[in-house]
Design a protein around this motif. Structure first.
Motif, short mmCIF file in Angstrom:
data_model
loop_
_atom_site.label_atom_id
_atom_site.label_comp_id
_atom_site.label_asym_id
_atom_site.label_seq_id
_atom_site.Cartn_x
_atom_site.Cartn_y
_atom_site.Cartn_z
N LEU A 1 91.83 -67.18 87.14
CA LEU A 1 90.55 -66.97 85.55
C LEU A 1 92.31 -66.63 85.25
CD1 LEU A 1 88.82 -66.05 84.23
CD2 LEU A 1 88.06 -63.64 86.34
N VAL A 2 92.25 -66.39 83.88
CA VAL A 2 92.87 -65.41 83.17
C VAL A 2 92.72 -65.58 81.56
CG1 VAL A 2 95.52 -65.61 81.52
CG2 VAL A 2 94.47 -67.51 83.98
N LEU A 3 92.61 -63.85 82.31
CA LEU A 3 92.01 -62.90 80.54
C LEU A 3 92.66 -62.43 79.63
CD1 LEU A 3 89.30 -61.55 82.90
CD2 LEU A 3 88.69 -64.05 81.96
N TRP A 4 92.73 -63.05 78.60
CA TRP A 4 93.97 -62.39 77.56
C TRP A 4 92.96 -61.18 77.21
CZ3 TRP A 4 96.33 -67.25 74.42
CH2 TRP A 4 97.23 -67.43 75.68
N GLU A 5 93.66 -59.90 76.82
CA GLU A 5 92.89 -58.61 76.70
C GLU A 5 91.10 -58.82 76.01
OE1 GLU A 5 94.88 -56.23 75.35
OE2 GLU A 5 94.14 -55.28 74.06
N PRO A 6 90.46 -58.60 77.62
CA PRO A 6 89.31 -58.80 77.35
C PRO A 6 88.19 -57.44 76.89
CG PRO A 6 89.51 -58.42 79.54
CD PRO A 6 90.89 -58.98 78.69
N ILE A 7 87.17 -58.19 76.30
CA ILE A 7 86.26 -56.78 76.04
C ILE A 7 85.94 -56.61 77.10
CG2 ILE A 7 84.58 -56.47 74.80
CD1 ILE A 7 86.63 -57.35 73.21
N ILE A 8 86.31 -55.03 77.44
CA ILE A 8 85.88 -54.37 78.89
C ILE A 8 84.49 -53.60 78.62
CG2 ILE A 8 86.30 -53.47 80.73
CD1 ILE A 8 89.46 -54.12 80.54
N ASP A 9 83.81 -53.10 77.79
CA ASP A 9 83.02 -52.22 77.30
C ASP A 9 82.87 -53.19 75.76
OD1 ASP A 9 81.83 -50.53 76.29
OD2 ASP A 9 82.84 -48.38 76.90
N GLY A 10 81.18 -52.89 76.20
CA GLY A 10 80.89 -53.46 74.38
C GLY A 10 80.29 -52.73 73.43
N GLN B 1 75.89 -54.31 75.90
CA GLN B 1 75.72 -54.26 77.31
C GLN B 1 76.96 -54.99 78.34
OE1 GLN B 1 71.89 -56.56 78.03
NE2 GLN B 1 70.54 -54.18 76.66
N ILE B 2 77.63 -55.25 77.13
CA ILE B 2 78.86 -55.65 78.09
C ILE B 2 79.66 -54.96 79.27
CG2 ILE B 2 81.31 -56.92 78.17
CD1 ILE B 2 79.99 -58.16 75.80
N ASN B 3 79.46 -55.11 80.07
CA ASN B 3 80.69 -54.08 80.67
C ASN B 3 80.95 -54.53 82.08
OD1 ASN B 3 81.79 -50.94 82.65
ND2 ASN B 3 80.20 -50.17 82.66
N LEU B 4 82.23 -54.73 81.68
CA LEU B 4 83.27 -55.80 83.20
C LEU B 4 83.43 -55.19 84.45
CD1 LEU B 4 85.10 -58.28 81.23
CD2 LEU B 4 83.11 -58.81 82.09
N LEU B 5 82.87 -53.99 84.76
CA LEU B 5 83.43 -53.29 85.70
C LEU B 5 82.09 -52.33 86.22
CD1 LEU B 5 86.16 -50.85 83.96
CD2 LEU B 5 86.43 -52.64 85.83
N ASP B 6 80.75 -52.93 85.82
CA ASP B 6 80.15 -52.53 86.05
C ASP B 6 78.87 -53.45 86.03
OD1 ASP B 6 77.94 -51.23 88.16
OD2 ASP B 6 77.93 -50.03 86.80
N PRO B 7 78.66 -54.12 87.18
CA PRO B 7 79.65 -54.47 88.91
C PRO B 7 80.68 -55.00 89.02
CG PRO B 7 77.57 -55.93 88.30
CD PRO B 7 77.37 -55.60 86.92
#
Lengths: 84, 272
Positions: free
Chosen positions: B133-142, B200-206
């Motif tokens: 999985l390669v994530l270039w500058e992902p949106i972590i916080d929507g 609602q995007i939050n890649l850290l939770d969960p």
């Protein structure tokens, strides 16, 4: 932080974030950023993000005006106002 | 003249009953892995197009096959941008993975940029067999992503008004868009339901559970790691954060040197 230190940090941030081929020390405090450095809307967005991250301030919708981004003096005044 | 032996095949696969436009980049020899490449959205897609093409070619040259495709409502794929939502676009990625697995005899991984990276990460959570999985500058916080887009719109409105000799009021332009029940992403009207999904995007939770190797590539002017990117990489069981100094390829139209981004990705993939 003195007024001059703040302005120097703003200049360094602008040069770094915008990948400018310029020496921060040679940027004038009242030099017109848009005319002299070809700063466009994309650059302005980078400056906003840079100011917020580096100086831990937050822009409100009402803060956005062309005058704010006129030169280093106006940016430094804005940062001082936000931090006070 | 540069002569390359990689093959680029125009292909199409279905998602939601629509034929999606795609290009399959194939290396000269049997690929070690195939990467499905999910693009950023709205204005960011237009800006990043050239970088994505260059990346796909460089990856193919390095022995990886790449499927570059346009999500529904984007690029050369059918439909209107505002007619689809994040679930539709995740489904596009899932269909792309199935198509690629059928077309190329190699493990399949995911590569994405910005919102495309976020959607890829979400799909990877449902598909534990993702090779890499390669994530270039992902949106972590929507919410932050929405704020950034609104600011771009405001700044652009401010500059346009200024150049036209008018009083600038970017905030008024943003308010007018919101009053119309949409959010203006630099000229792309995002409906309220999609805005809600983005918020609602939050890649850290969960925390992510994808078991395969994961690269979180932080692209910045300083070349130093942004704290949320490091936290995301640390959250993956086999995650790694790498920072490169490069211009934001999703914001600029024109010639941009994406070589640091591409090289870091190729080197990381070779180590897996």
């Amino acid at each position: 932080m003195s007024d001059q230190q703040l302005k120097q940090q703003i200049k360094e941030m602008i040069v770094e974030r915008l990948f400018l081929d310029a020496d921060p020390a040679e940027m004038g405090d009242d030099e017109n950023l848009m005319e002299n450095y070809g700063i466009d809307s994309v650059n302005l967005f980078e400056i906003v993000v840079g100011l917020e991250e580096q100086f831990e301030i937050s822009f409100e919708d009402e803060d956005f005006s062309v005058d704010l981004f006129a030169n280093v003096n106006s940016l430094a005044d804005f940062v001082e106002r936000k931090r006070s | 003249m540069i002569v390359t032996s990689i093959e680029e095949r125009l292909v199409s696969f279905e998602s939601g009953g629509e034929p999606l436009h795609a290009v399959l980049h194939l290396p000269p020899d049997a690929p070690t892995m195939t990467l499905v490449f999910s693009h950023p959205f709205a204005e960011e897609k237009k800006c990043a197009h050239r970088t994505m093409v260059e990346a796909a070619r460089a990856l193919a040259d390095a022995g990886f096959a790449v499927l570059r495709f346009d999500h529904r409502g984007c690029g050369d794929s059918p439909g209107a941008f505002g007619a689809y939502d994040l679930q539709d676009w995740r489904e596009d990625i899932a269909q792309a993975l199935d198509f690629t697995a059928h077309e190329v005899a190699a493990p399949v991984g995911l590569l994405g940029l910005r919102l495309g990276a976020t959607l890829a990460a979400q799909v990877a959570e449902q598909r534990q067999q993702t090779a890499s999985l390669v994530l270039w500058e992902p949106i972590i916080d929507g919410e932050r992503y929405i704020r950034q887009n609104l600011r771009r719109t405001m700044i652009k409105a401010m500059m346009t008004a200024h150049e036209g000799g008018e009083e600038s009021d970017g905030a008024a332009a943003a308010r007018a868009s919101q009053a119309a029940g949409t959010v203006d992403f630099d000229g792309y009207q995002v409906s309220e339901p999609i805005r809600e999904q983005m918020a609602q995007i939050n890649l850290l939770d969960p925390p992510p559970a994808c078991a395969g190797p994961a690269l979180v590539l932080n692209i910045s002017a300083t070349g130093s790691a942004a704290e949320p990117m490091q936290r995301l990489a640390d959250a993956y069981p086999r995650g790694e954060a790498i920072s490169v100094r490069a211009e934001p390829v999703w914001q600029r139209i024109g010639v941009i040197d994406a070589e640091p981004i591409i090289s870091a990705t190729v080197e990381w993939l070779r180590r897996q």
